[in-house]
Motif scaffolding. Structure first.
Motif, PDB file in Angstrom:
ATOM      1  N   ASP A  41      -2.745   4.766  -0.659  1.00  0.00           N
ATOM      2  CA  ASP A  41      -1.773   3.684  -0.597  1.00  0.00           C
ATOM      3  C   ASP A  41      -1.572   3.065  -1.976  1.00  0.00           C
ATOM      4  N   SER A  42      -0.864   1.954  -2.025  1.00  0.00           N
ATOM      5  CA  SER A  42      -0.484   1.336  -3.301  1.00  0.00           C
ATOM      6  C   SER A  42      -1.666   0.781  -4.081  1.00  0.00           C
ATOM      7  N   CYS A  49       3.463   6.551   7.605  1.00  0.00           N
ATOM      8  CA  CYS A  49       2.182   6.211   6.982  1.00  0.00           C
ATOM      9  C   CYS A  49       1.703   4.859   7.487  1.00  0.00           C
ATOM     10  N   ALA A  50       0.438   4.753   7.792  1.00  0.00           N
ATOM     11  CA  ALA A  50      -0.145   3.488   8.244  1.00  0.00           C
ATOM     12  C   ALA A  50      -0.436   2.589   7.049  1.00  0.00           C
ATOM     13  N   PRO A  51       0.058   1.333   7.069  1.00  0.00           N
ATOM     14  CA  PRO A  51      -0.298   0.389   6.002  1.00  0.00           C
ATOM     15  C   PRO A  51      -1.687  -0.178   6.224  1.00  0.00           C
ATOM     16  N   SER A  52      -2.181  -0.932   5.228  1.00  0.00           N
ATOM     17  CA  SER A  52      -3.521  -1.513   5.318  1.00  0.00           C
ATOM     18  C   SER A  52      -3.540  -2.857   4.623  1.00  0.00           C
ATOM     19  N   GLY A  53      -4.235  -3.839   5.207  1.00  0.00           N
ATOM     20  CA  GLY A  53      -4.260  -5.178   4.641  1.00  0.00           C
ATOM     21  C   GLY A  53      -5.543  -5.487   3.889  1.00  0.00           C
ATOM     22  N   GLY A  97      -1.727  -3.126   1.179  1.00  0.00           N
ATOM     23  CA  GLY A  97      -1.824  -1.694   0.949  1.00  0.00           C
ATOM     24  C   GLY A  97      -0.658  -0.991   1.616  1.00  0.00           C
ATOM     25  N   GLU A  98       0.346  -0.622   0.830  1.00  0.00           N
ATOM     26  CA  GLU A  98       1.567  -0.009   1.356  1.00  0.00           C
ATOM     27  C   GLU A  98       1.782   1.366   0.733  1.00  0.00           C
ATOM     28  N   GLU A 137       6.355   0.891  -3.906  1.00  0.00           N
ATOM     29  CA  GLU A 137       6.109   0.763  -2.475  1.00  0.00           C
ATOM     30  C   GLU A 137       6.810  -0.467  -1.899  1.00  0.00           C
ATOM     31  N   ARG A 138       7.097  -1.466  -2.734  1.00  0.00           N
ATOM     32  CA  ARG A 138       7.868  -2.645  -2.301  1.00  0.00           C
ATOM     33  C   ARG A 138       9.366  -2.377  -2.426  1.00  0.00           C
TER      34      ARG A 138
END
Length: 433
Positions: A16-17, A38-42, A371-372, A399-400
């Motif tokens: 991710d990013s 894709c699954a994002p993540s925090g 996390g993108e 990613e943004r």
């Protein structure tokens, strides 16, 4: 097997990013239609979120690898969904939840389930030969609209190494008449902020979501810089553009008190309310996210009642969970819900949570995570759900920008109306500075 039936699922580990692993899934249908997601993540995660499964093996990505989640997607989840019709999203998501068998998807991993869920929707849209946002609107039964962006300008908290107590100071271009105009206004503000910080010798290094991180000890210093940035960009504070705060108070809550190290304060819940109320009274603040801890229900109710004309957003409070949203509605806590796909774990569950909030008159804000990837799914989701608002991050980093740019394409192609301030709780009239 029908032409819309899922015929194959292939998942993999990607980055991710933030350079951390996440799950990407491809779904193929019997007619050859394909979808990828894709699954994002925090970084700042609520304790009630769906479970993000990581391996915990320090020899691979310092324990953050997702190879078990990938294996689960390629085996158990694939076996569960193959043969299911991709256009029956709720059914696909239900069989994955049944396969997992736990409330928070902790056995197979919400990151695995969500990647397959989102990819299924993309494949179904391709099968129907319609844009993803239109397919999502059909699933939700909602009227589409272009969202108002809520954009990080200055960042602290978990997004910026805790350089400031409050997590994000955001701009909302309330005077914009279209999405494209709103985006241009945001870009001007972001540029003027960077220039002002450079002139003052402040670091312009980026936080996780692309916001600037000046590291001010006092929240008022950040607020003053926000106002100056608006003015330098040729915009009127409170008329053209307003401020949103993401306090992320659960990150500040420890042993029953709120610790604001930059401010040099240790506050009770009642004192935390007064601290945020004081900030809001001196600046054109129209939205406040997570001003209190995720389980501090009584103070949430009190805080919401104190600001009936300000949007009070529950993120860690609600975690895109129907049960917690309904609990908050019954308690009078918040008046808006942040909508994050990976907090819920499935697309259909996210749609249900959004519907529950809106049925009670709550505003909704579709949101990215720290996390993108370049996946633009949430741009289409915000339009398809007619959510009214979207929170992507700053106008920096691909990613943004991939998501901001996807919204520009949708605006051009779909010719949809702009939600403007109508989607923001309490803002159907001009804002006083």
């Amino acid at each position: 097997m029908s032409s819309s039936a899922i015929s194959a699922v292939v998942a993999r580990q990607i980055l991710d990013s933030r350079g951390r692993p996440t799950v990407e899934a491809d779904v193929q249908l019997a007619d050859g239609s394909r979808g990828r997601a894709c699954a994002p993540s925090g970084a700042s995660r609520g304790r009630h979120e769906a479970w993000e499964l990581r391996d915990g093996d320090p020899s691979h990505y310092e324990g953050l690898s997702v190879r078990r989640a990938v294996a689960n997607a390629n085996a158990e989840l694939a076996n569960a969904v193959i043969g299911q019709s991709a256009v029956e999203q709720a059914r696909v998501d239900d069989v994955m939840r049944e396969a997992d068998g736990t409330p928070a998807l902790e056995r197979l991993g919400a990151n695995a389930v969500l990647a397959v869920s989102m990819a299924t929707a993309r494949a179904a849209a391709a099968h129907r030969s319609i844009p993803l946002y239109e397919h999502l609107a059909d699933l939700a039964g909602t009227a589409m609209s272009m969202p108002m962006p809520m954009t990080n300008i200055l960042s602290g908290g978990a997004h910026a190494g805790r350089g400031m107590d409050l997590q994000d100071f955001l701009a909302i271009p309330v005077g914009a008449k279209s999405y494209s105009e709103a985006l241009e206004m945001i870009a001007r503000i972001r540029l003027s902020s960077a220039r002002l910080m450079d002139e003052r010798g402040l670091s312009t290094l980026l936080a996780d979501e692309g916001g600037l991180s000046p590291g001010f000890g006092k929240a008022r210093d950040a607020m003053d810089l926000m106002i100056r940035s608006f003015e330098t960009a040729g915009l009127r504070p409170g008329e053209d553009v307003a401020i949103a705060l993401d306090v992320a108070a659960s990150e500040l809550f420890e042993d029953g008190v709120y610790r604001l190290d930059g401010e040099g304060l240790t506050l009770t819940g009642e004192e935390m309310i007064e601290f945020i109320l004081d900030l809001a009274s001196h600046y054109p603040v129209v939205s406040i996210e997570d001003p209190l801890d995720q389980d501090d229900w009584e103070n949430w109710r009190t805080f919401t009642a104190q600001l009936p004309r300000v949007q009070i957003v529950g993120d860690d409070l609600f975690v895109t969970n129907v049960g917690r949203i309904e609990d908050g509605i019954a308690r009078g806590a918040a008046n808006a819900a942040l909508i994050k796909l990976n907090q819920n774990g499935t697309l259909s569950g996210t749609i249900e949570a959004t519907a529950a909030a809106r049925a009670a008159g709550y505003a909704t804000v579709v949101s990215a995570r720290s996390g993108e990837t370049e996946d633009t799914f949430i741009a289409d989701l915000s339009v398809g759900l007619g959510a009214g608002q979207i929170k992507i991050g700053s106008v920096r980093s691909t990613e943004r920008l991939a998501k901001y740019n996807q919204l520009l394409r949708i605006e051009e192609d779909a010719k949809l109306g702009f939600a403007g301030v109508r989607g923001i709780f309490g803002l159907n009239v001009p804002i006083a500075a």
